[in-house]
Write a protein that holds these residues in place. Sequence first.
Motif, PDB file in Angstrom:
ATOM      1  N   GLN A 175       3.335  -5.129 -22.152  1.00 51.08           N
ATOM      2  CA  GLN A 175       2.927  -6.517 -22.362  1.00 51.08           C
ATOM      3  C   GLN A 175       1.511  -6.584 -22.947  1.00 51.08           C
ATOM      4  O   GLN A 175       0.838  -7.612 -22.823  1.00 51.08           O
ATOM      5  CB  GLN A 175       2.969  -7.287 -21.035  1.00 51.08           C
ATOM      6  N   LEU A 176       1.082  -5.517 -23.614  1.00 51.96           N
ATOM      7  CA  LEU A 176      -0.250  -5.436 -24.210  1.00 51.96           C
ATOM      8  C   LEU A 176      -1.333  -5.766 -23.186  1.00 51.96           C
ATOM      9  O   LEU A 176      -2.347  -6.364 -23.506  1.00 51.96           O
ATOM     10  CB  LEU A 176      -0.354  -6.359 -25.433  1.00 51.96           C
ATOM     11  N   ASN A 177      -1.078  -5.360 -21.942  1.00 53.05           N
ATOM     12  CA  ASN A 177      -2.034  -5.543 -20.840  1.00 53.05           C
ATOM     13  C   ASN A 177      -2.422  -7.006 -20.639  1.00 53.05           C
ATOM     14  O   ASN A 177      -3.580  -7.332 -20.330  1.00 53.05           O
ATOM     15  CB  ASN A 177      -3.289  -4.674 -21.064  1.00 53.05           C
ATOM     16  N   ALA A 178      -1.420  -7.880 -20.790  1.00 51.98           N
ATOM     17  CA  ALA A 178      -1.644  -9.298 -20.494  1.00 51.98           C
ATOM     18  C   ALA A 178      -2.027  -9.453 -19.030  1.00 51.98           C
ATOM     19  O   ALA A 178      -1.519  -8.749 -18.149  1.00 51.98           O
ATOM     20  CB  ALA A 178      -0.378 -10.100 -20.803  1.00 51.98           C
ATOM     21  N   GLN A 179      -2.928 -10.400 -18.771  1.00 50.21           N
ATOM     22  CA  GLN A 179      -3.516 -10.536 -17.444  1.00 50.21           C
ATOM     23  C   GLN A 179      -2.955 -11.737 -16.684  1.00 50.21           C
ATOM     24  O   GLN A 179      -2.536 -12.730 -17.283  1.00 50.21           O
ATOM     25  CB  GLN A 179      -5.040 -10.694 -17.572  1.00 50.21           C
ATOM     26  N   THR A 180      -2.975 -11.613 -15.374  1.00 54.08           N
ATOM     27  CA  THR A 180      -2.549 -12.681 -14.475  1.00 54.08           C
ATOM     28  C   THR A 180      -3.594 -12.812 -13.364  1.00 54.08           C
ATOM     29  O   THR A 180      -4.484 -11.964 -13.247  1.00 54.08           O
ATOM     30  CB  THR A 180      -1.186 -12.357 -13.829  1.00 54.08           C
ATOM     31  N   PRO A 181      -3.498 -13.838 -12.514  1.00 53.68           N
ATOM     32  CA  PRO A 181      -4.407 -13.909 -11.374  1.00 53.68           C
ATOM     33  C   PRO A 181      -4.369 -12.663 -10.491  1.00 53.68           C
ATOM     34  O   PRO A 181      -5.387 -12.297  -9.895  1.00 53.68           O
ATOM     35  CB  PRO A 181      -3.926 -15.157 -10.627  1.00 53.68           C
ATOM     36  N   ALA A 182      -3.209 -12.004 -10.433  1.00 54.85           N
ATOM     37  CA  ALA A 182      -3.133 -10.756  -9.662  1.00 54.85           C
ATOM     38  C   ALA A 182      -4.010  -9.674 -10.282  1.00 54.85           C
ATOM     39  O   ALA A 182      -4.587  -8.852  -9.572  1.00 54.85           O
ATOM     40  CB  ALA A 182      -1.684 -10.285  -9.577  1.00 54.85           C
ATOM     41  N   THR A 183      -4.111  -9.665 -11.610  1.00 59.84           N
ATOM     42  CA  THR A 183      -4.999  -8.723 -12.283  1.00 59.84           C
ATOM     43  C   THR A 183      -6.441  -8.968 -11.866  1.00 59.84           C
ATOM     44  O   THR A 183      -7.188  -8.035 -11.547  1.00 59.84           O
ATOM     45  CB  THR A 183      -4.885  -8.881 -13.812  1.00 59.84           C
ATOM     46  N   TRP A 184      -6.846 -10.230 -11.857  1.00 57.87           N
ATOM     47  CA  TRP A 184      -8.244 -10.559 -11.528  1.00 57.87           C
ATOM     48  C   TRP A 184      -8.537 -10.274 -10.063  1.00 57.87           C
ATOM     49  O   TRP A 184      -9.637  -9.845  -9.734  1.00 57.87           O
ATOM     50  CB  TRP A 184      -8.519 -12.021 -11.878  1.00 57.87           C
ATOM     51  N   ALA A 185      -7.539 -10.477  -9.193  1.00 56.26           N
ATOM     52  CA  ALA A 185      -7.726 -10.137  -7.781  1.00 56.26           C
ATOM     53  C   ALA A 185      -7.871  -8.629  -7.623  1.00 56.26           C
ATOM     54  O   ALA A 185      -8.699  -8.149  -6.836  1.00 56.26           O
ATOM     55  CB  ALA A 185      -6.554 -10.655  -6.952  1.00 56.26           C
ATOM     56  N   ALA A 186      -7.079  -7.876  -8.379  1.00 56.94           N
ATOM     57  CA  ALA A 186      -7.175  -6.420  -8.307  1.00 56.94           C
ATOM     58  C   ALA A 186      -8.528  -5.936  -8.828  1.00 56.94           C
ATOM     59  O   ALA A 186      -9.137  -5.031  -8.255  1.00 56.94           O
ATOM     60  CB  ALA A 186      -6.042  -5.787  -9.106  1.00 56.94           C
ATOM     61  N   LEU A 187      -9.004  -6.544  -9.911  1.00 55.76           N
ATOM     62  CA  LEU A 187     -10.325  -6.192 -10.424  1.00 55.76           C
ATOM     63  C   LEU A 187     -11.407  -6.509  -9.399  1.00 55.76           C
ATOM     64  O   LEU A 187     -12.355  -5.738  -9.214  1.00 55.76           O
ATOM     65  CB  LEU A 187     -10.600  -6.944 -11.728  1.00 55.76           C
TER      66      LEU A 187
END
Length: 257
Positions: A28-40
């Motif tokens: 998905q070309l590293n598309a981001q979601t709120p879960a991505t930001w929580a993981a970061l």
Amino acid sequence: MTDTSPDGWVRTDRDGAVLTVTLDRPEQLNAQTPATWAALRRVADTLDDDVRVVVVRGEGRAFSAGLDRSLFSTGEGSGTLGELAAMPEGLAQERIRSYQQGFRWLRSPGIVSVAAVQGHAIGAGAQLALACDLRIFTEDAQLRLPEVTLGLVPDLTGTSNLVDLVGYGRALEMCLTGRAVGASEARAIGIANLVVPLDDLDGAVADLVAALLAPSAGASRATAELIRSAVHNDHEEQDEAERVAQVRRIADLVSGR
């Protein structure tokens, strides 16, 4: 040591003083979601005093193509525009503040962050690259902040970081047109510190990391803190900051720390 966070597609790898953070959703070309930001955001909680450099990467052919398209829904799904619109204004702002925390820690005292950018860095992807202290672009890299073309604004710390790098006029033009900035232009205007062929990206990152780790940790951290404060301090404030930092460094050198 490897830690994988499947819900956010974020992978971390620690090698001594270097922590590599990889967006791991290449299909998905590293598309981001709120879960991505929580993981970061959770990555920040793992930092200790031994970490000096954080490298941020994207798996596959793109650094990050921005938001996952599902988030543009006006329905009530988690993290969607519809969910935010349905919240009281204060609560919606708090939700976005939590998202911003996944980006802002990349300029924390004690670390230097490096974005290794290949292919697309769009929207949230561009803001993640801008959140880092330094950026290496491949020749095919393109950075774009298209939020205004979608009726939105950059809200993941991108505006302040962009203005710090390129100045008011260029930042305004880039954000209001949403145009793509290629690697050569990014280098010319101060976004990219280095542009290399795609095959040379890993080596360039390794060379930069080695150079960043070569000086003593104390001197490096004190100098980085001074450079960051110089962006916003007036001359008198910055002169004082230099004096304070140097007296501390001299004391540390004399005492052998």
